[in-house]
Design an enzyme around this catalytic site. Structure first.
Site, PDB file in Angstrom:
ATOM      1  N   GLY A 156       0.818  -1.200   0.000  1.00 54.25           N
ATOM      2  CA  GLY A 156       0.000   0.000   0.000  1.00 54.25           C
ATOM      3  C   GLY A 156       0.853   1.251   0.000  1.00 54.25           C
ATOM      4  O   GLY A 156       2.071   1.216   0.225  1.00 54.25           O
ATOM      5  N   CYS A 157       0.209   2.386  -0.224  1.00 50.74           N
ATOM      6  CA  CYS A 157       0.942   3.653  -0.315  1.00 50.74           C
ATOM      7  C   CYS A 157       1.494   4.083   1.046  1.00 50.74           C
ATOM      8  O   CYS A 157       2.674   4.414   1.164  1.00 50.74           O
ATOM      9  CB  CYS A 157       0.044   4.734  -0.916  1.00 50.74           C
ATOM     10  SG  CYS A 157      -1.580   4.900  -0.151  1.00 50.74           S
ATOM     11  N   TYR A 158       0.641   4.085   2.072  1.00 48.32           N
ATOM     12  CA  TYR A 158       1.138   4.421   3.405  1.00 48.32           C
ATOM     13  C   TYR A 158       2.224   3.436   3.862  1.00 48.32           C
ATOM     14  O   TYR A 158       3.280   3.862   4.370  1.00 48.32           O
ATOM     15  CB  TYR A 158      -0.002   4.435   4.420  1.00 48.32           C
ATOM     16  CG  TYR A 158      -0.875   5.655   4.413  1.00 48.32           C
ATOM     17  CD1 TYR A 158      -0.342   6.939   4.465  1.00 48.32           C
ATOM     18  CD2 TYR A 158      -2.271   5.540   4.392  1.00 48.32           C
ATOM     19  CE1 TYR A 158      -1.163   8.061   4.489  1.00 48.32           C
ATOM     20  CE2 TYR A 158      -3.094   6.656   4.415  1.00 48.32           C
ATOM     21  CZ  TYR A 158      -2.534   7.924   4.463  1.00 48.32           C
ATOM     22  OH  TYR A 158      -3.341   9.040   4.478  1.00 48.32           O
ATOM     23  N   SER A 161       5.648   4.188   2.515  1.00 48.64           N
ATOM     24  CA  SER A 161       6.275   5.367   3.116  1.00 48.64           C
ATOM     25  C   SER A 161       6.850   5.073   4.497  1.00 48.64           C
ATOM     26  O   SER A 161       7.758   5.769   4.949  1.00 48.64           O
ATOM     27  CB  SER A 161       5.263   6.507   3.203  1.00 48.64           C
ATOM     28  OG  SER A 161       4.321   6.298   4.241  1.00 48.64           O
ATOM     29  N   GLU A 319       6.469  10.563  -0.983  1.00 49.19           N
ATOM     30  CA  GLU A 319       6.286   9.782  -2.199  1.00 49.19           C
ATOM     31  C   GLU A 319       4.993  10.210  -2.873  1.00 49.19           C
ATOM     32  O   GLU A 319       4.164  10.907  -2.274  1.00 49.19           O
ATOM     33  CB  GLU A 319       6.219   8.283  -1.879  1.00 49.19           C
ATOM     34  CG  GLU A 319       4.942   7.943  -1.121  1.00 49.19           C
ATOM     35  CD  GLU A 319       4.806   6.476  -0.746  1.00 49.19           C
ATOM     36  OE1 GLU A 319       5.834   5.772  -0.690  1.00 49.19           O
ATOM     37  OE2 GLU A 319       3.672   6.041  -0.481  1.00 49.19           O
TER      38      GLU A 319
END
Length: 349
Positions: A156-158, A161, A319
Site C-alpha cells: 500500500g501507499c502508506y 512510506s 512519495e
C-alpha cells in the site's frame, strides 16, 4: 517478431489504473492488449482518457468487461489488478490457473495470515489458499523474491512510506523495543475515483483532518512486515491525515534508538541498504522531504534527524501515493519479475 510482454489492466478507470495506463503505454517492453472496466465496457479508451489520443496503441483500445477467457484470448501474459480491495481475489485464481501472471495493487494478497485479514477488513479472506503463494512485493526490500513470481502483492501507499525508512533499522536491530509513532498526510486521490461526499472539493479544500483512528487497515501489513524485519513484535501507532492536494504522501516517524546507537549508525545503515537502488533518494540528516519533489515520479525521498532533547529518532519520507505507492511500484515489480532493468519505463514516471 515483438518481444514485448502482453499486459492487461483490470480495473483501468480508477486513479491508479489511469497512472498504470500512462506508464504501460510508454513502456518499451510492454504491450497493452486489454483494458477492463464494468462501467465503461464498449467505450474507447481515449473517450474516457482523451489525453492518450495518439499515444502508442491507445487509439485502438476499447474497455471490455472483465472476462478471463477474453484476457487469455488476447494473449495476456501479465495482468495488473487495479481494483478496489475485496475484488481482486475474484480474478487472481482464474488468471493464475490460465497461466497469467498477476500483479495486484489491492490489499487482497498482502497479508500472510487470513485471520489478520479478517480482523482488519471485517470479513473472511475469500481466497486464503493463495496467501502462501503471494510475494509481498516491496522491490527495495524483497527484490530477491520477485523475479519469476506469479502472484505479486504490491504494498500500500502508506506502508511503503513507513517500511522503506523503518525496515533496514529493524533488521539491523538499531531501534529500542518501545512503541513507534507515525503520522502521515495524503492527497485526496488516495480515497479512489468515486463519488463520495467527504471527498468533494468543498469538503476537502482548505481543510486537514485525521481519519482511520486507531486501526487503519494498512496497519495490518505494516505490522506484519515490521515484525518480520525485527524478529519480534513491533508496537506501532499510526494516524493518517487527509490534506487538500491531489497526490502525495508525507510521513513522519518517531522511534527510540537502542542504547549506544547513534544517528550516524542510522545513516550508515540506510545508505548501505539503499546503495544502488534507483528510486530511494536519501536526503541526509536534518533534510525534510517535500511532496512537490516526488509527485509524478516513482521516487521516495527519505530524511532523518535525532532530537536529543526528546531522545527521539525522526524519520521522514515523501512519495507519490499513485505512483511509488501504487502504479509505479507495480511497474517496477513487473520489470524485476521479467528481468528488465528496474528503471525501464519509470525514469521520467
Amino acid at each position: 517478431m515483438s518481444t514485448k510482454v502482453k499486459v492487461a489492466v483490470v480495473g483501468a478507470s480508477g486513479y491508479s489504473g489511469r497512472e498504470l495506463l500512462r506508464l504501460l503505454l510508454l513502456h518499451p517492453q510492454a504491450e497493452i492488449v486489454a483494458v477492463t472496466s464494468r462501467a465503461h465496457a464498449g467505450k474507447p479508451l481515449v473517450a474516457e482518457f482523451p489525453r492518450w489520443r495518439g499515444v502508442a496503441n491507445a487509439d485502438s483500445l476499447t474497455f471490455v468487461a472483465p472476462d478471463i477467457a477474453a484476457l487469455k484470448a488476447a494473449g495476456t501474459q501479465t495482468a495488473f489488478l487495479a481494483l478496489p480491495h475485496g475484488l481482486a481475489h475474484e480474478f487472481a485464481a482464474p488468471l493464475l490457473n490460465a497461466g497469467i501472471q498477476v500483479i495486484d495493487l489491492s490489499a487482497d494478497f498482502r497479508l500472510r495470515n487470513a485471520a489478520l485479514y479478517e480482523a482488519f477488513y471485517g470479513h473472511p479472506h475469500p481466497a486464503p489458499e493463495l496467501l502462501s503463494q503471494a510475494v509481498y512485493a516491496l522491490p527495495e526490500l524483497n527484490g530477491e523474491s520477485i523475479a519469476g513470481a506469479q502472484l505479486l502483492a504490491c504494498p500500500g501507499c502508506y506502508p511503503t512510506s513507513m517500511l522503506v525508512p523503518l525496515v533496514p533499522l529493524l533488521r539491523a536491530d538499531l531501534l529500542e523495543n518501545s512503541p513507534i509513532s507515525v503520522a502521515s498526510m495524503s492527497g485526496v486521490s488516495g480515497a479512489g475515483r468515486k463519488e463520495s461526499v467527504p471527498f468533494l472539493f468543498c469538503e476537502c479544500n482548505e481543510s486537514v483532518r485525521s481519519y482511520g483512528v486507531p486501526k487503519h487497515r494498512h496497519l495490518s501489513e505494516v505490522g506484519q512486515e515490521l515484525d518480520r524485519a525485527a524478529g519480534r513484535h513491533v508496537r506501532i501507532s499510526f494516524v493518517p491525515h487527509l490534506v487538500p492536494v491531489n497526490q502525495g504522501i508525507c510521513t513522519t516517524i518517531f522511534a527510540a534508538l537502542r542504547e549506544g546507537i547513534t544517528a550516524g549508525d542510522v545513516e550508515k545503515t540506510l545508505r548501505g541498504t539503499y546503495a544502488g537502488r534507483p528510486f530511494v533518494r536519501l536526503l541526509g540528516t536534518n533534510q525534510c522531504p517535500d511532496t512537490k519533489n516526488v509527485t509524478g515520479t516513482n521516487f521516495i525521498d527519505v530524511g532523518w534527524s535525532f532530537d536529543e532533547r526528546a531522545g527521539q529518532l525522526i524519520l521522514m519520507s515523501a512519495e507519490d501515493n499513485l505512483i511509488k505507492g501504487a502504479s509505479g511500484q507495480a511497474v517496477q515489480n513487473f520489470n524485476l519479475a521479467h528481468g528488465f532493468p528496474e528503471t525501464t519505463g519509470l525514469v521520467l514516471g
